[in-house]
Design a protein around this motif. Structure first.
Motif, PDB file in Angstrom:
ATOM      1  N   ASP A  17       0.904  -1.080  -0.082  1.00 48.60           N
ATOM      2  CA  ASP A  17      -0.095   0.158  -0.068  1.00 48.60           C
ATOM      3  C   ASP A  17       0.773   1.775  -0.523  1.00 48.60           C
ATOM      4  O   ASP A  17       1.041   1.330   0.842  1.00 48.60           O
ATOM      5  CB  ASP A  17      -0.925   0.034   0.807  1.00 48.60           C
ATOM      6  CG  ASP A  17      -1.587   1.257   1.304  1.00 48.60           C
ATOM      7  OD1 ASP A  17      -1.644   1.751   0.312  1.00 48.60           O
ATOM      8  OD2 ASP A  17      -2.620   1.322   2.175  1.00 48.60           O
ATOM      9  N   TYR A  18       1.055   1.634  -1.750  1.00 51.52           N
ATOM     10  CA  TYR A  18       2.165   2.419  -1.232  1.00 51.52           C
ATOM     11  C   TYR A  18       1.841   4.096  -1.293  1.00 51.52           C
ATOM     12  O   TYR A  18       2.320   5.031   0.206  1.00 51.52           O
ATOM     13  CB  TYR A  18       2.999   2.722  -2.818  1.00 51.52           C
ATOM     14  CG  TYR A  18       3.741   1.889  -3.073  1.00 51.52           C
ATOM     15  CD1 TYR A  18       4.923   1.860  -2.825  1.00 51.52           C
ATOM     16  CD2 TYR A  18       3.210   0.922  -4.501  1.00 51.52           C
ATOM     17  CE1 TYR A  18       5.652   0.599  -2.989  1.00 51.52           C
ATOM     18  CE2 TYR A  18       3.861  -0.253  -4.723  1.00 51.52           C
ATOM     19  CZ  TYR A  18       5.194  -0.533  -4.014  1.00 51.52           C
ATOM     20  OH  TYR A  18       6.034  -1.610  -4.847  1.00 51.52           O
ATOM     21  N   GLU A  19       0.304   3.811  -1.350  1.00 55.93           N
ATOM     22  CA  GLU A  19       0.323   5.537  -0.658  1.00 55.93           C
ATOM     23  C   GLU A  19       0.142   5.502   0.811  1.00 55.93           C
ATOM     24  O   GLU A  19       0.814   7.069   1.394  1.00 55.93           O
ATOM     25  CB  GLU A  19      -1.617   5.762  -0.166  1.00 55.93           C
ATOM     26  CG  GLU A  19      -2.378   7.338  -0.257  1.00 55.93           C
ATOM     27  CD  GLU A  19      -1.177   7.983  -1.174  1.00 55.93           C
ATOM     28  OE1 GLU A  19      -1.562   9.022  -0.983  1.00 55.93           O
ATOM     29  OE2 GLU A  19      -0.644   7.756  -2.518  1.00 55.93           O
ATOM     30  N   THR A  20       0.120   4.197   1.905  1.00 52.27           N
ATOM     31  CA  THR A  20      -0.238   4.573   3.420  1.00 52.27           C
ATOM     32  C   THR A  20       1.520   4.615   3.580  1.00 52.27           C
ATOM     33  O   THR A  20       2.008   5.167   4.544  1.00 52.27           O
ATOM     34  CB  THR A  20      -0.647   3.250   3.949  1.00 52.27           C
ATOM     35  OG1 THR A  20      -2.321   3.313   3.540  1.00 52.27           O
ATOM     36  CG2 THR A  20      -0.679   3.255   5.602  1.00 52.27           C
ATOM     37  N   LEU A  21       2.509   3.994   3.195  1.00 54.11           N
ATOM     38  CA  LEU A  21       3.522   3.692   3.151  1.00 54.11           C
ATOM     39  C   LEU A  21       4.075   5.343   3.287  1.00 54.11           C
ATOM     40  O   LEU A  21       5.239   6.002   3.801  1.00 54.11           O
ATOM     41  CB  LEU A  21       4.562   2.823   2.549  1.00 54.11           C
ATOM     42  CG  LEU A  21       5.268   2.504   2.761  1.00 54.11           C
ATOM     43  CD1 LEU A  21       6.046   1.762   3.898  1.00 54.11           C
ATOM     44  CD2 LEU A  21       6.513   1.491   2.062  1.00 54.11           C
ATOM     45  N   ARG A  22       3.633   5.949   2.053  1.00 49.34           N
ATOM     46  CA  ARG A  22       4.012   7.084   1.856  1.00 49.34           C
ATOM     47  C   ARG A  22       3.525   8.535   2.788  1.00 49.34           C
ATOM     48  O   ARG A  22       4.580   9.413   3.469  1.00 49.34           O
ATOM     49  CB  ARG A  22       3.926   7.700   0.677  1.00 49.34           C
ATOM     50  CG  ARG A  22       4.311   9.062   0.278  1.00 49.34           C
ATOM     51  CD  ARG A  22       3.978   9.342  -1.349  1.00 49.34           C
ATOM     52  NE  ARG A  22       4.689   7.997  -2.439  1.00 49.34           N
ATOM     53  CZ  ARG A  22       4.824   8.042  -3.761  1.00 49.34           C
ATOM     54  NH1 ARG A  22       3.059   8.953  -4.027  1.00 49.34           N
ATOM     55  NH2 ARG A  22       4.317   7.524  -4.126  1.00 49.34           N
ATOM     56  N   THR A  23       2.674   7.936   3.452  1.00 42.67           N
ATOM     57  CA  THR A  23       1.976   9.282   4.091  1.00 42.67           C
ATOM     58  C   THR A  23       3.040   8.632   5.690  1.00 42.67           C
ATOM     59  O   THR A  23       3.195   9.628   5.689  1.00 42.67           O
ATOM     60  CB  THR A  23       0.712   8.881   4.313  1.00 42.67           C
ATOM     61  OG1 THR A  23       0.054   9.291   2.748  1.00 42.67           O
ATOM     62  CG2 THR A  23      -0.174   9.976   5.192  1.00 42.67           C
ATOM     63  N   THR A  24       2.722   7.758   5.472  1.00 46.28           N
ATOM     64  CA  THR A  24       3.649   7.475   7.171  1.00 46.28           C
ATOM     65  C   THR A  24       5.028   7.550   6.879  1.00 46.28           C
ATOM     66  O   THR A  24       5.570   8.233   8.188  1.00 46.28           O
ATOM     67  CB  THR A  24       3.661   6.186   7.610  1.00 46.28           C
ATOM     68  OG1 THR A  24       2.218   5.446   7.782  1.00 46.28           O
ATOM     69  CG2 THR A  24       4.419   5.287   8.891  1.00 46.28           C
ATOM     70  N   GLY A  25       5.629   7.983   6.156  1.00 45.89           N
ATOM     71  CA  GLY A  25       7.126   8.245   5.944  1.00 45.89           C
ATOM     72  C   GLY A  25       7.134   9.694   5.926  1.00 45.89           C
ATOM     73  O   GLY A  25       7.965  10.369   6.639  1.00 45.89           O
ATOM     74  N   VAL A  26       6.804  10.866   5.086  1.00 47.83           N
ATOM     75  CA  VAL A  26       6.327  12.062   5.505  1.00 47.83           C
ATOM     76  C   VAL A  26       6.073  12.210   6.552  1.00 47.83           C
ATOM     77  O   VAL A  26       6.292  13.099   7.285  1.00 47.83           O
ATOM     78  CB  VAL A  26       5.257  12.950   3.992  1.00 47.83           C
ATOM     79  CG1 VAL A  26       5.114  14.343   4.611  1.00 47.83           C
ATOM     80  CG2 VAL A  26       6.025  12.439   2.912  1.00 47.83           C
ATOM     81  N   ILE A  27       5.041  11.571   7.429  1.00 50.07           N
ATOM     82  CA  ILE A  27       4.578  11.946   8.840  1.00 50.07           C
ATOM     83  C   ILE A  27       5.766  12.237   9.726  1.00 50.07           C
ATOM     84  O   ILE A  27       6.267  12.441  10.710  1.00 50.07           O
ATOM     85  CB  ILE A  27       3.441  11.850   9.254  1.00 50.07           C
ATOM     86  CG1 ILE A  27       2.768  11.644   8.849  1.00 50.07           C
ATOM     87  CG2 ILE A  27       3.539  11.495  10.477  1.00 50.07           C
ATOM     88  CD1 ILE A  27       0.898  10.758   8.822  1.00 50.07           C
ATOM     89  N   LEU A  28       6.317  10.584   9.660  1.00 49.55           N
ATOM     90  CA  LEU A  28       7.816  10.961  10.393  1.00 49.55           C
ATOM     91  C   LEU A  28       9.223  10.993  10.158  1.00 49.55           C
ATOM     92  O   LEU A  28       9.337  11.827  10.993  1.00 49.55           O
ATOM     93  CB  LEU A  28       8.435   9.315  10.137  1.00 49.55           C
ATOM     94  CG  LEU A  28       7.358   7.982  11.193  1.00 49.55           C
ATOM     95  CD1 LEU A  28       7.881   6.273  10.967  1.00 49.55           C
ATOM     96  CD2 LEU A  28       7.447   8.356  12.557  1.00 49.55           C
ATOM     97  N   ALA A  29       9.036  11.970   9.021  1.00 46.49           N
ATOM     98  CA  ALA A  29       9.965  12.779   8.863  1.00 46.49           C
ATOM     99  C   ALA A  29       9.687  14.458   9.194  1.00 46.49           C
ATOM    100  O   ALA A  29      10.650  15.217   9.497  1.00 46.49           O
ATOM    101  CB  ALA A  29      10.321  13.056   6.754  1.00 46.49           C
ATOM    102  N   VAL A  30       8.858  14.345   8.882  1.00 48.54           N
ATOM    103  CA  VAL A  30       7.918  15.904   9.673  1.00 48.54           C
ATOM    104  C   VAL A  30       8.790  15.912  11.269  1.00 48.54           C
ATOM    105  O   VAL A  30       8.855  16.942  11.654  1.00 48.54           O
ATOM    106  CB  VAL A  30       6.520  16.002   9.458  1.00 48.54           C
ATOM    107  CG1 VAL A  30       6.153  17.800   9.983  1.00 48.54           C
ATOM    108  CG2 VAL A  30       6.864  16.378   7.771  1.00 48.54           C
TER     109      VAL A  30
END
Length: 72
Positions: A17-30
């Motif tokens: 689920d690339y959308e959830t993976l990308r969203t989680t990655g961006v949130i953790l990076a922020v």
């Protein structure tokens, strides 16, 4: 052989689920970026607070010496 197929089903139809993976990655990076900035600023501000509180208390700071300009 039939028992191992039931324990480990075929995963050829597995998709990320690339959308959830990308969203989680961006949130953790922020979160890590903001916490790093806050840590850096908190260390800077605590040094300012400590130096300003010590300057008026007893006058035990080492006086700064002036360096003469270099001659050519």
């Amino acid at each position: 052989m039939d028992a191992t197929e039931t324990v480990f089903p075929d995963q050829s139809d597995f998709e990320y689920d690339y959308e959830t993976l990308r969203t989680t990655g961006v949130i953790l990076a922020v979160i890590m970026f903001v916490s790093g900035i806050l840590i850096a600023l908190s260390k800077k501000f605590t040094k300012c607070v400590k130096s300003s509180s010590n300057s008026g208390s007893s006058g035990t700071q080492i006086p700064k010496t002036e360096v003469p300009p270099p001659t050519v």
